[in-house]
Scaffold this motif. Structure first.
Motif, PDB file in Angstrom:
ATOM      1  N   GLU A 196       0.863  -1.139  -0.058  1.00 59.77           N
ATOM      2  CA  GLU A 196      -0.055   0.073   0.095  1.00 59.77           C
ATOM      3  C   GLU A 196       1.016   1.351   0.082  1.00 59.77           C
ATOM      4  O   GLU A 196       2.002   1.156   0.579  1.00 59.77           O
ATOM      5  CB  GLU A 196      -0.875   0.170   1.245  1.00 59.77           C
ATOM      6  N   ILE A 197       0.107   2.320  -0.664  1.00 57.38           N
ATOM      7  CA  ILE A 197       1.017   3.868  -0.368  1.00 57.38           C
ATOM      8  C   ILE A 197       1.057   3.821   0.844  1.00 57.38           C
ATOM      9  O   ILE A 197       0.227   4.206   1.890  1.00 57.38           O
ATOM     10  CB  ILE A 197       0.317   4.756  -1.328  1.00 57.38           C
ATOM     11  N   ALA A 198       2.316   4.272   1.554  1.00 56.87           N
ATOM     12  CA  ALA A 198       2.286   4.632   2.968  1.00 56.87           C
ATOM     13  C   ALA A 198       1.809   5.836   3.286  1.00 56.87           C
ATOM     14  O   ALA A 198       1.441   5.805   4.643  1.00 56.87           O
ATOM     15  CB  ALA A 198       4.073   4.720   3.142  1.00 56.87           C
ATOM     16  N   ASP A 199       1.553   6.765   2.635  1.00 58.36           N
ATOM     17  CA  ASP A 199       1.214   8.003   3.135  1.00 58.36           C
ATOM     18  C   ASP A 199      -0.342   8.220   3.019  1.00 58.36           C
ATOM     19  O   ASP A 199      -1.126   9.235   2.952  1.00 58.36           O
ATOM     20  CB  ASP A 199       1.873   9.292   2.593  1.00 58.36           C
ATOM     21  N   VAL A 200      -0.981   7.156   2.409  1.00 59.80           N
ATOM     22  CA  VAL A 200      -2.496   7.387   2.600  1.00 59.80           C
ATOM     23  C   VAL A 200      -3.047   6.600   3.815  1.00 59.80           C
ATOM     24  O   VAL A 200      -2.614   5.482   4.016  1.00 59.80           O
ATOM     25  CB  VAL A 200      -3.125   6.529   1.297  1.00 59.80           C
ATOM     26  N   PRO A 201      -3.802   7.520   4.699  1.00 58.98           N
ATOM     27  CA  PRO A 201      -4.274   6.728   6.104  1.00 58.98           C
ATOM     28  C   PRO A 201      -4.874   5.647   5.890  1.00 58.98           C
ATOM     29  O   PRO A 201      -5.763   5.551   5.016  1.00 58.98           O
ATOM     30  CB  PRO A 201      -5.006   8.101   6.569  1.00 58.98           C
ATOM     31  N   GLU A 202      -4.520   4.807   6.957  1.00 60.54           N
ATOM     32  CA  GLU A 202      -5.319   3.505   6.896  1.00 60.54           C
ATOM     33  C   GLU A 202      -6.543   3.961   7.165  1.00 60.54           C
ATOM     34  O   GLU A 202      -7.664   2.831   6.651  1.00 60.54           O
ATOM     35  CB  GLU A 202      -4.474   2.515   8.190  1.00 60.54           C
ATOM     36  N   VAL A 203      -7.109   4.850   7.886  1.00 62.43           N
ATOM     37  CA  VAL A 203      -8.389   4.932   8.197  1.00 62.43           C
ATOM     38  C   VAL A 203      -9.153   5.273   7.183  1.00 62.43           C
ATOM     39  O   VAL A 203     -10.495   4.736   6.990  1.00 62.43           O
ATOM     40  CB  VAL A 203      -8.621   6.127   9.507  1.00 62.43           C
ATOM     41  N   VAL A 204      -8.491   5.769   6.076  1.00 57.64           N
ATOM     42  CA  VAL A 204      -9.391   5.994   4.877  1.00 57.64           C
ATOM     43  C   VAL A 204      -9.586   4.938   4.102  1.00 57.64           C
ATOM     44  O   VAL A 204     -10.581   4.441   3.593  1.00 57.64           O
ATOM     45  CB  VAL A 204      -8.759   7.360   3.972  1.00 57.64           C
ATOM     46  N   ARG A 205      -8.293   4.089   4.088  1.00 56.64           N
ATOM     47  CA  ARG A 205      -8.597   2.641   3.178  1.00 56.64           C
ATOM     48  C   ARG A 205      -9.505   1.931   3.690  1.00 56.64           C
ATOM     49  O   ARG A 205     -10.368   1.124   3.024  1.00 56.64           O
ATOM     50  CB  ARG A 205      -7.168   2.207   3.332  1.00 56.64           C
ATOM     51  N   VAL A 206      -9.840   1.891   5.233  1.00 50.68           N
ATOM     52  CA  VAL A 206     -10.705   0.938   5.822  1.00 50.68           C
ATOM     53  C   VAL A 206     -12.274   1.585   5.632  1.00 50.68           C
ATOM     54  O   VAL A 206     -13.023   0.919   5.158  1.00 50.68           O
ATOM     55  CB  VAL A 206     -10.318   1.030   7.442  1.00 50.68           C
ATOM     56  N   GLU A 207     -12.367   2.780   5.502  1.00 49.59           N
ATOM     57  CA  GLU A 207     -13.794   3.485   5.233  1.00 49.59           C
ATOM     58  C   GLU A 207     -14.125   3.235   3.849  1.00 49.59           C
ATOM     59  O   GLU A 207     -15.340   2.937   3.681  1.00 49.59           O
ATOM     60  CB  GLU A 207     -13.329   5.098   5.389  1.00 49.59           C
ATOM     61  N   PHE A 208     -13.111   2.877   2.893  1.00 48.52           N
ATOM     62  CA  PHE A 208     -13.633   2.793   1.540  1.00 48.52           C
ATOM     63  C   PHE A 208     -13.201   1.170   1.219  1.00 48.52           C
ATOM     64  O   PHE A 208     -13.156   0.788  -0.078  1.00 48.52           O
ATOM     65  CB  PHE A 208     -12.802   3.221   0.418  1.00 48.52           C
ATOM     66  N   SER A 209     -13.565   0.126   2.255  1.00 47.24           N
ATOM     67  CA  SER A 209     -13.116  -1.250   2.011  1.00 47.24           C
ATOM     68  C   SER A 209     -14.672  -2.003   2.378  1.00 47.24           C
ATOM     69  O   SER A 209     -14.302  -3.144   2.744  1.00 47.24           O
ATOM     70  CB  SER A 209     -11.895  -1.729   2.641  1.00 47.24           C
TER      71      SER A 209
END
Length: 413
Positions: free
Chosen positions: A223-236
């Motif tokens: 994963e891209i390191a500087d994309v917050p995990e909370v945002v990734r989870v929000e869109f999963s």
């Protein structure tokens, strides 16, 4: 693994791609499908996919001719018509695409498309077919595949999810000029290799275009390191649904069988979970409204969407992909194989070489594929030389590697 292969059967196998996929959204701006492969060129298919040509091809007919002019043997009702190889970007890449300005979005799409093209080229280079020679079935290199790619940018639940369906027709040119069935065992066996080729090309392409940093590679994916995990989870939401269904299936398996599933059984349970949890197609929505909705979701998390792009882009001083990396990458790849397998094939070595390429490398996806192919060949040659010098150890626990294009699924040399 995010390059998955699905077998397409039956008379309606091609209709989904020209009737359903284009109606995901209104005014989405997504391109029409694109033709790929030497086989497509031989049939005069290039550029955008025309619906009629694609449907005739998937029906087993010559796409250049109106009516039903067979291209090879006539299909039956249940015949395999082709294979869908779906390449999906990591969630952080999809988030960067969804929330960025137009210029950044264009760079993300360019890197994704190039990585898909590279994966298709790898499939073509390794495509084979079978026919009989003096009563014996032989496996020979195909002269080219016919493929069509269809890019999309959301999941079924309308989360950002950049992915491309690559439909490979079950027709390839044989050396004697006939159109025969693709021997698809390699496609099925080497799904993880296809995934690794795609992801390695995507990482290098985005590093070159946007200077992004990556988290450590796990199973070929990062994963891209500087994309917050909370945002990734929000869109999963789709991933969460699949994982929940998978856990239910594993628990049921353990309860029924009294043991944990094997690796192969877990893979089958995961595939079942993907199918079982698949929602119905959403109503078409306006792409602009969809984009504004994603922006609103991120703001509701207390995060400024614009800062995600600003933070992620231009973060790394990249290196070029040069020959000096070859021995290091090959050593790491062989180390992984030796730790996990007693034997391996060239395609599996390619998989680990792709995964071992450092994430700060900037290169085009085609360069990455060439690097992988070259160092796979170098490593196979060296391993064979090493084995030839100690023949008494063969069969007594030593590692071995398949040589050349042996039939998919055959035992290593």
């Amino acid at each position: 693994m995010t390059a998955r292969v699905m077998t397409l059967k039956g008379s309606t196998a091609g209709s989904y791609y020209v009737e359903v996929l284009p109606n995901y959204y209104l005014d989405s701006g997504e391109p029409k499908g694109r033709w790929h492969g030497h086989g497509a060129a031989a049939l005069g298919l290039a550029g955008e996919v025309a619906d009629g040509e694609f449907l005739r091809l998937m029906a087993g007919s010559d796409p250049r001719k109106a009516g039903e002019v067979p291209l090879g043997r006539i299909y039956g009702d249940a015949s395999v018509r082709g294979f869908d190889v779906t390449a999906s970007a990591p969630k952080s890449v999809s988030v960067l695409f969804a929330l960025s300005d137009d210029a950044t979005r264009a760079q993300v799409l360019a890197a994704h498309d190039a990585a898909v093209d590279s994966m298709i080229a790898w499939v073509q280079d390794h495509a084979v077919t079978r026919f009989r020679v003096r009563g014996e079935v032989v496996v020979v290199d195909a002269e080219g595949i016919v493929a069509a790619s269809f890019r999309q940018h959301t999941s079924r639940v309308l989360d950002p999810q950049l992915h491309t369906h690559v439909v490979i027709a079950n027709r390839v040119m044989s050396p004697d000029g006939r159109w025969l069935a693709l021997d698809a065992r390699g496609l099925k066996i080497d799904q993880r290799t296809l995934s690794a080729i795609y992801h390695a090309g995507l990482r290098a392409g985005l590093t070159e275009r946007l200077g992004v940093r990556w988290e450590p590679v796990v199973n070929g994916i990062a994963e891209i390191a500087d994309v917050p995990e909370v945002v990734r989870v929000e869109f999963s939401a789709r991933t969460t649904a699949v994982e929940h269904r998978y856990e239910v299936k594993v628990d049921r398996f353990v309860g029924d069988m009294g043991r944990e599933p094997t690796r192969r059984e877990r893979w089958r349970l995961e595939r079942e979970a993907v199918i079982d949890s698949r929602p119905t197609k959403p109503e078409a929505v306006n792409a602009e409204a969809l984009h504004h909705g994603w922006i609103g979701q991120v703001r509701a998390l207390g995060i400024d969407p614009a800062k995600i792009c600003d933070t992620a882009v231009g973060r790394v001083r990249a290196r070029r992909l040069d020959a000096g990396l070859g021995p290091e990458v090959c050593g790491a790849a062989i180390g992984v194989l030796e730790a996990n397998q007693s034997t391996w094939r060239p395609a599996e070595l390619s998989r680990e070489i792709a995964a071992a390429i450092p994430t700060d490398i900037a290169a085009e996806a085609a360069e990455v594929r060439d690097f992988v192919d070259h160092w796979t060949a170098v490593a196979v040659t060296q391993l064979c030389v090493d084995i030839s010098r100690r023949p008494t150890r063969l069969g007594s626990g030593s590692r071995a590697v398949g040589v050349g294009r042996t039939a998919p699924g055959s035992s290593p040399a």
